[in-house]
Design an enzyme around this catalytic site. Structure first.
Site, PDB file in Angstrom:
ATOM      1  N   ASP A  50      34.376  36.089  38.606  1.00 22.36           N
ATOM      2  CA  ASP A  50      33.169  36.857  38.279  1.00 22.36           C
ATOM      3  C   ASP A  50      31.941  35.975  38.093  1.00 22.36           C
ATOM      4  OD1 ASP A  50      34.423  39.274  38.467  1.00 22.36           O
ATOM      5  OD2 ASP A  50      34.671  39.574  36.317  1.00 22.36           O
TER       6      ASP A  50
ATOM      7  N   THR B 190      41.529  34.845  36.780  1.00 24.35           N
ATOM      8  CA  THR B 190      42.594  35.657  37.365  1.00 24.35           C
ATOM      9  C   THR B 190      43.789  34.833  37.812  1.00 24.35           C
ATOM     10  OG1 THR B 190      41.000  37.333  38.107  1.00 24.35           O
ATOM     11  CG2 THR B 190      43.112  37.288  39.235  1.00 24.35           C
TER      12      THR B 190
ATOM     13  N   SER C 216      36.319  34.951  33.052  1.00 29.84           N
ATOM     14  CA  SER C 216      35.012  34.336  33.329  1.00 29.84           C
ATOM     15  C   SER C 216      33.848  35.250  32.989  1.00 29.84           C
ATOM     16  CB  SER C 216      34.919  33.877  34.787  1.00 29.84           C
ATOM     17  OG  SER C 216      34.793  34.968  35.672  1.00 29.84           O
TER      18      SER C 216
END
Length: 337
Positions: free
Chosen positions: A89, A12, A57
Site C-alpha cells: 500500500d 502482505t 504498510s
C-alpha cells in the site's frame, strides 16, 4: 563473501489469516529458511532481521522510513546489499523516502513484497523474494529500487497502479531499470551511477509536516482555508493536467499566496500518471505560480511527498527546500535543458 541483509517490516508477504483478516506474522524467518533451502546454493547468503513492531504498510509513518534507513546505515559495511520486505500500500512512499535518506549508495537496496501472502496458494511472494535476493547481489546496482512481478523500478519513480493484479507497480515517467524473466536483464543506461561520496541523511525528527491536497471539481476556497489552518510546513497539490487549478475564484489563489508567504512550501504535481507539470502553459497554472506554488516536474505524488517531507525534516531553509524540490537529487525527476 558478504551477505544480503533481509529487513522484514511487515506487509502482505509475511501475513497470516486471522478472524479479522490478514495480519503481520513474526514467524517468517523459519518459513523462508524452509522454502529457500532447495535453492540455497544458487542465491546469495542472507541474514534476517525482523523489526520489533511489524506493520501493515497502511500504518507506516515517516518515522518508520527512517528506522529502516538507519538500520541500513548501521549495517552498511557488513552487507553487499539489502532487501526490504514491505507492504504494497505504501511501498512506493518508502522506496522513495529511502532514496532520499540514503543518497550516495554504492550497493543495492531492493524493496519488495507481494499481493498474496507467502503461506497462500498461488502466492507471488516466492518469485518476488528470490528475484530481489538475486538483484541485491548485483554490483552494478547502486540505488534504492522497487522490485515487483518481474519489473525493477527506481524506487522514487514507482507508483502503485493495481490492488487486484500481481502487476501492481508502474514507473510512468522513467524506463524500467530491469526485467526478470527467463533471464535477468538490467538497462545499464537507466541506472544511477555510483555516487562519488556517501551522503546518508537521517533526520532526528522525521515528520516534515506535509499534507497532500487533491483538487476536484467543486473544491472551495473555504475547504482550502481549513486545510491551511493546520499551518503545514509543506503541501503537495495534485493538480489537473499540466498543473491547472480552479483559479477563477481569486480567493482560492489568495489562500495559497497567504500560505506560501508565511513559509508553507507548496508543490504542484499532476493527477495524470504520465508527463510533467508545466505551470506556465495555461493561465489556470500561471495563477499558481504567481501565488508562490512551484512545479514538481514529473515526480510522482509519492516521490514529491517523501522528498518534501525529507527536506523539511532536515531543517533546511524554505528557499533551499524550494530549490532542492526542483533539483534531481537521486533520479526522482527529469530536468529539461
Amino acid at each position: 563473501m558478504k551477505k544480503t541483509l533481509i529487513l522484514y517490516t511487515g506487509g502482505t508477504l509475511g501475513m497470516r489469516r486471522s478472524a479479522s483478516g490478514y495480519i503481520p506474522d513474526a514467524d517468517l524467518e523459519r518459513l523462508l529458511a524452509k522454502l529457500l533451502a532447495g535453492v540455497a546454493g544458487q542465491l546469495p547468503e542472507y541474514d534476517f532481521h525482523a523489526f520489533d513492531q511489524l506493520l501493515d504498510s497502511a500504518n507506516m509513518q515517516p518515522a518508520d522510513w527512517y528506522r529502516i534507513a538507519a538500520c541500513i546505515r548501521d549495517n552498511y559495511e557488513r552487507y553487499a546489499g539489502f532487501v526490504v520486505l514491505h507492504g504494497t500500500d505504501t511501498m512506493a512512499y518508502t522506496s522513495s523516502a529511502l532514496s532520499f535518506a540514503l543518497q550516495g549508495l554504492d550497493k543495492p537496496v531492493i524493496v519488495t513484497g507481494s499481493q498474496i501472502p507467502l503461506r497462500e496458494m498461488r502466492s507471488d511472494a516466492h518469485n518476488n523474494l528470490i528475484a530481489a535476493l538475486l538483484l541485491s547481489a548485483d554490483e552494478t546496482l547502486a540505488e534504492a529500487c522497487l522490485y515487483f512481478n518481474g519489473k525493477l523500478l527506481r524506487g522514487n519513480r514507482a507508483t502503485k497502479v493495481s490492488s487486484g493484479s500481481l502487476d501492481a507497480f508502474a514507473s510512468p515517467n522513467y524506463p524500467l531499470l530491469g526485467e526478470v524473466g527467463i533471464h535477468l536483464k538490467l538497462d545499464q543506461s537507466a541506472l544511477l551511477a555510483p555516487a562519488a561520496r556517501r551522503n546518508f541523511q537521517i533526520p532526528q525528527f522525521a515528520d516534515g509536516g506535509v499534507v497532500v491536497l487533491k483538487l476536484f471539481p467543486g473544491i472551495s476556497p473555504f475547504f482550502l482555508s481549513k486545510v491551511l489552518e493546520y499551518r503545514p510546513r509543506g503541501m503537495v497539490i495534485e493538480t489537473y493536467g499540466t498543473g491547472n487549478a480552479p483559479t477563477d475564484d481569486k480567493s482560492f489563489t489568495g489562500w495559497l499566496e497567504k500560505a506560501t508567504g508565511r513559509g508553507t512550501v507548496c508543490v504542484a504535481v499532476s493527477q495524470c500518471l504520465e508527463n510533467r507539470v508545466d505551470l506556465g502553459k495555461y493561465a489556470a497554472g500561471s495563477a499558481l505560480l504567481r501565488a508562490g506554488v512551484i512545479g514538481g516536474l514529473d515526480m510522482t505524488t509519492e516521490a514529491a511527498y517523501a522528498k518534501l517531507n525529507h527536506l523539511l525534516a532536515m531543517g533546511l531553509p524554505d528557499q533551499e527546500v524550494r530549490e532542492q524540490m526542483q533539483t534531481a537529487l537521486c533520479g526522482e525527476c527529469t530536468l529539461l535543458h
